[in-house]
Write a protein that holds these residues in place. Structure first.
Motif, mmCIF file in Angstrom:
data_model
loop_
_atom_site.group_PDB
_atom_site.id
_atom_site.type_symbol
_atom_site.label_atom_id
_atom_site.label_comp_id
_atom_site.label_asym_id
_atom_site.label_seq_id
_atom_site.Cartn_x
_atom_site.Cartn_y
_atom_site.Cartn_z
ATOM 1 N N TYR A 48 -25.495 12.749 -0.590
ATOM 2 C CA TYR A 48 -24.415 13.675 -0.242
ATOM 3 C C TYR A 48 -23.092 12.937 -0.080
ATOM 4 O O TYR A 48 -22.064 13.351 -0.634
ATOM 5 N N PHE A 49 -23.121 11.844 0.679
ATOM 6 C CA PHE A 49 -21.893 11.076 0.888
ATOM 7 C C PHE A 49 -21.431 10.424 -0.412
ATOM 8 O O PHE A 49 -20.224 10.279 -0.650
ATOM 9 N N ASP A 50 -22.370 10.035 -1.267
ATOM 10 C CA ASP A 50 -22.012 9.484 -2.566
ATOM 11 C C ASP A 50 -21.307 10.535 -3.422
ATOM 12 O O ASP A 50 -20.324 10.241 -4.098
ATOM 13 N N PHE A 51 -21.803 11.769 -3.365
ATOM 14 C CA PHE A 51 -21.159 12.870 -4.090
ATOM 15 C C PHE A 51 -19.754 13.120 -3.566
ATOM 16 O O PHE A 51 -18.801 13.319 -4.330
ATOM 17 N N GLU A 52 -19.599 13.091 -2.245
ATOM 18 C CA GLU A 52 -18.292 13.322 -1.634
ATOM 19 C C GLU A 52 -17.307 12.219 -2.018
ATOM 20 O O GLU A 52 -16.134 12.493 -2.304
ATOM 21 N N ASN A 53 -17.769 10.978 -2.034
ATOM 22 C CA ASN A 53 -16.907 9.864 -2.430
ATOM 23 C C ASN A 53 -16.479 9.977 -3.881
ATOM 24 O O ASN A 53 -15.320 9.713 -4.227
ATOM 25 N N LYS A 54 -17.413 10.360 -4.743
ATOM 26 C CA LYS A 54 -17.080 10.522 -6.159
ATOM 27 C C LYS A 54 -16.081 11.655 -6.357
ATOM 28 O O LYS A 54 -15.199 11.594 -7.221
ATOM 29 N N LEU A 55 -16.220 12.719 -5.556
ATOM 30 C CA LEU A 55 -15.268 13.831 -5.628
ATOM 31 C C LEU A 55 -13.866 13.367 -5.256
ATOM 32 O O LEU A 55 -12.884 13.741 -5.903
ATOM 33 N N MET A 56 -13.755 12.522 -4.231
ATOM 34 C CA MET A 56 -12.450 12.007 -3.808
ATOM 35 C C MET A 56 -11.839 11.110 -4.877
ATOM 36 O O MET A 56 -10.617 10.995 -4.973
ATOM 37 N N ASN A 57 -12.680 10.472 -5.695
ATOM 38 C CA ASN A 57 -12.161 9.626 -6.771
ATOM 39 C C ASN A 57 -11.378 10.435 -7.798
ATOM 40 O O ASN A 57 -10.522 9.888 -8.496
ATOM 41 N N PHE A 58 -11.681 11.727 -7.901
ATOM 42 C CA PHE A 58 -10.981 12.601 -8.841
ATOM 43 C C PHE A 58 -9.913 13.445 -8.150
ATOM 44 O O PHE A 58 -9.388 14.399 -8.733
ATOM 45 N N THR A 59 -9.602 13.088 -6.910
ATOM 46 C CA THR A 59 -8.573 13.774 -6.134
ATOM 47 C C THR A 59 -7.431 12.804 -5.881
ATOM 48 O O THR A 59 -7.622 11.790 -5.196
ATOM 49 N N PRO A 60 -6.236 13.047 -6.422
ATOM 50 C CA PRO A 60 -5.136 12.077 -6.279
ATOM 51 C C PRO A 60 -4.868 11.634 -4.853
ATOM 52 O O PRO A 60 -4.613 10.451 -4.610
ATOM 53 N N ILE A 61 -4.935 12.558 -3.896
ATOM 54 C CA ILE A 61 -4.612 12.199 -2.515
ATOM 55 C C ILE A 61 -5.585 11.170 -1.967
ATOM 56 O O ILE A 61 -5.272 10.430 -1.026
ATOM 57 N N GLY A 62 -6.780 11.060 -2.553
ATOM 58 C CA GLY A 62 -7.761 10.101 -2.083
ATOM 59 C C GLY A 62 -7.329 8.661 -2.254
ATOM 60 O O GLY A 62 -7.831 7.768 -1.552
ATOM 61 N N TYR A 63 -6.393 8.414 -3.162
ATOM 62 C CA TYR A 63 -5.962 7.037 -3.430
ATOM 63 C C TYR A 63 -4.874 6.567 -2.455
ATOM 64 O O TYR A 63 -4.437 5.425 -2.530
ATOM 65 N N VAL A 64 -4.439 7.456 -1.560
ATOM 66 C CA VAL A 64 -3.522 7.026 -0.509
ATOM 67 C C VAL A 64 -4.232 6.045 0.423
ATOM 68 O O VAL A 64 -3.639 5.075 0.902
ATOM 69 N N ASP A 65 -5.513 6.295 0.663
ATOM 70 C CA ASP A 65 -6.333 5.378 1.451
ATOM 71 C C ASP A 65 -6.722 4.197 0.558
ATOM 72 O O ASP A 65 -7.235 4.385 -0.541
ATOM 73 N N SER A 66 -6.488 2.999 1.022
ATOM 74 C CA SER A 66 -6.712 1.802 0.203
ATOM 75 C C SER A 66 -8.180 1.413 0.090
ATOM 76 O O SER A 66 -8.493 0.344 -0.431
ATOM 77 N N SER A 67 -9.100 2.260 0.546
ATOM 78 C CA SER A 67 -10.521 1.922 0.459
ATOM 79 C C SER A 67 -11.001 1.803 -0.989
ATOM 80 O O SER A 67 -12.056 1.228 -1.246
ATOM 81 N N TRP A 68 -10.220 2.332 -1.934
ATOM 82 C CA TRP A 68 -10.585 2.207 -3.347
ATOM 83 C C TRP A 68 -10.658 0.746 -3.781
ATOM 84 O O TRP A 68 -11.285 0.420 -4.796
ATOM 85 N N VAL A 69 -10.015 -0.137 -3.038
ATOM 86 C CA VAL A 69 -9.981 -1.541 -3.435
ATOM 87 C C VAL A 69 -11.373 -2.176 -3.388
ATOM 88 O O VAL A 69 -11.632 -3.173 -4.067
ATOM 89 N N PHE A 70 -12.298 -1.585 -2.599
ATOM 90 C CA PHE A 70 -13.649 -2.112 -2.515
ATOM 91 C C PHE A 70 -14.523 -1.659 -3.685
ATOM 92 O O PHE A 70 -15.604 -2.177 -3.883
ATOM 93 N N GLU A 71 -14.050 -0.645 -4.410
ATOM 94 C CA GLU A 71 -14.839 -0.103 -5.510
ATOM 95 C C GLU A 71 -14.702 -0.985 -6.754
ATOM 96 O O GLU A 71 -13.945 -1.949 -6.783
ATOM 97 N N GLU A 119 0.813 -1.216 0.000
ATOM 98 C CA GLU A 119 0.000 0.000 0.000
ATOM 99 C C GLU A 119 0.848 1.269 0.000
ATOM 100 O O GLU A 119 0.347 2.344 -0.342
ATOM 101 N N ILE A 120 2.114 1.175 0.403
ATOM 102 C CA ILE A 120 2.971 2.368 0.422
ATOM 103 C C ILE A 120 3.948 2.386 -0.760
ATOM 104 O O ILE A 120 4.880 3.184 -0.771
ATOM 105 N N ASN A 121 3.726 1.528 -1.757
ATOM 106 C CA ASN A 121 4.625 1.509 -2.916
ATOM 107 C C ASN A 121 4.649 2.837 -3.655
ATOM 108 O O ASN A 121 5.631 3.178 -4.310
ATOM 109 N N TRP A 122 3.548 3.610 -3.557
ATOM 110 C CA TRP A 122 3.497 4.896 -4.240
ATOM 111 C C TRP A 122 4.557 5.863 -3.722
ATOM 112 O O TRP A 122 4.973 6.791 -4.444
ATOM 113 N N VAL A 123 5.014 5.655 -2.485
ATOM 114 C CA VAL A 123 6.051 6.528 -1.920
ATOM 115 C C VAL A 123 7.344 6.419 -2.743
ATOM 116 O O VAL A 123 8.062 7.405 -2.931
ATOM 117 N N ILE A 124 7.634 5.219 -3.245
ATOM 118 C CA ILE A 124 8.837 5.018 -4.056
ATOM 119 C C ILE A 124 8.759 5.861 -5.327
ATOM 120 O O ILE A 124 9.768 6.423 -5.781
#
Length: 328
Positions: free
Chosen positions: A210-233, A65-70
């Protein structure tokens, strides 16, 4: 596209960093499998076997999950340090096209990031076949996703390095870009809530929208992919960071090709960016500190004081960061 002489030069100059990056990226995935297996064996040794299961959950305890740091480290070494140390000036004076220099640097880092993780994926897959865990969750999805996300962050920091004149500016620009899509929407909406007293979520049919909109907004924000919750999508979600990585590549390529290096040491190499970015920083400072001021006492007075402080802080940070040349 990639020049052998330049490739050799980059290899010799960054040999230690490249080798350590390869070792880490290759071993991270198989070590995840082995670490889980070791925990399973420890459980068998100290507990009733019926309470022990050998399950690989890549959404819970994956070392990859921290491979992006490299990717960030490689981008800083290949672009940022050269800017800060002044060796980029010498490199640009050699009889190579700017496009050759950029392509060599970019694809060397990309090769290290992608191929190393592919080798790690293969080793982990062989370990799984050999150790035979009872269940494996998100192995392929998480492994491939981390490759894409590592490429996205690498491409982002490289692009930031082609626009800026030192390492600090490169990292700060990359971080600001990674959070900007979220900030430019959330901060204005939050300030509108304070001024009008209307909660934004009340404008939606229900709180779930509202929360669905917020989640979709994070999908277009690079920093949102630091959290591995995207794996459930959905697996198709990974198209977004892949496209962003390609977009950052083209931004970096065009910037490196077109921008000159005369402002070496300043925040931005392209002087035209100075004023718009300063204004943006001040506006974000005003909006952000305004929210903080209002939260402290929930009063308009606190809100106004916060905005004033945010404007001053934003001006000082932007002025001393953007307009002051960094000495080598």
């Amino acid at each position: 596209m990639v020049d052998r002489g330049l490739l050799y030069r980059e290899w010799k100059q960054n040999q230690v960093v490249i080798l350590l990056s390869i070792v880490f990226l290759v071993l991270a995935n198989p070590l995840t499998v082995y670490h889980t297996y070791s925990q399973y064996q420890g459980c068998l040794a100290h507990s009733d076997p019926q309470y022990c299961t050998f399950t690989l959950d890549y959404d819970i305890n994956s070392m990859i999950e921290i491979n992006w740091v490299i990717g960030i480290i490689l981008a800083v070494c290949l672009i940022g340090f050269e800017r800060s140390k002044g060796t980029m000036d010498f490199l640009l004076s050699l009889p190579y096209k700017r496009s050759q220099i950029f392509q060599t640097k970019f694809w060397l880092g990309t090769f290290v990031i992608i191929i190393s993780q592919l080798v790690g994926f293969l080793l982990a897959w062989l370990l799984i076949l050999f150790l035979k865990p009872e269940q494996v969750n998100f192995f392929e999805h998480d492994s491939v996703g981390v490759m894409i996300i590592s490429f996205m962050f690498y491409s982002l920091v490289v692009a930031a390095g082609t626009l800026t004149g030192n390492v600090f500016a490169q990292l700060l620009t990359a971080f600001a870009t990674a959070v900007l899509p979220y900030l430019i929407i959330v901060l204005p909406f939050s300030n509108i809530e304070i001024i009008t007293g209307i909660r934004i979520w009340e404008l939606f049919p229900n709180i779930e929208y509202y929360f669905d909109f917020e989640n979709k907004l994070m999908n277009f924000t690079p920093i949102g992919y630091v959290d591995s919750s995207w794996v459930f999508e959905s697996k198709y979600l990974l198209i977004i960071p892949a496209v962003m990585g390609i977009l950052f590549y083209f931004i970096g390529y065009i910037s490196f090709e077109k921008h000159h290096n005369e402002r070496n040491g300043y925040f931005f190499l392209w002087k035209t960016l100075d004023r718009p970015i300063q204004i943006l920083v001040i506006v974000l400072g005003v909006l952000g500190f305004g929210i903080v001021g209002y939260s402290a006492g929930e009063s308009i007075v606190g809100y106004m004081i916060g905005m004033v402080i945010g404007g001053v802080v934003g001006f000082l940070i932007s002025y001393f960061s953007i307009y002051k040349k960094v000495r080598r």
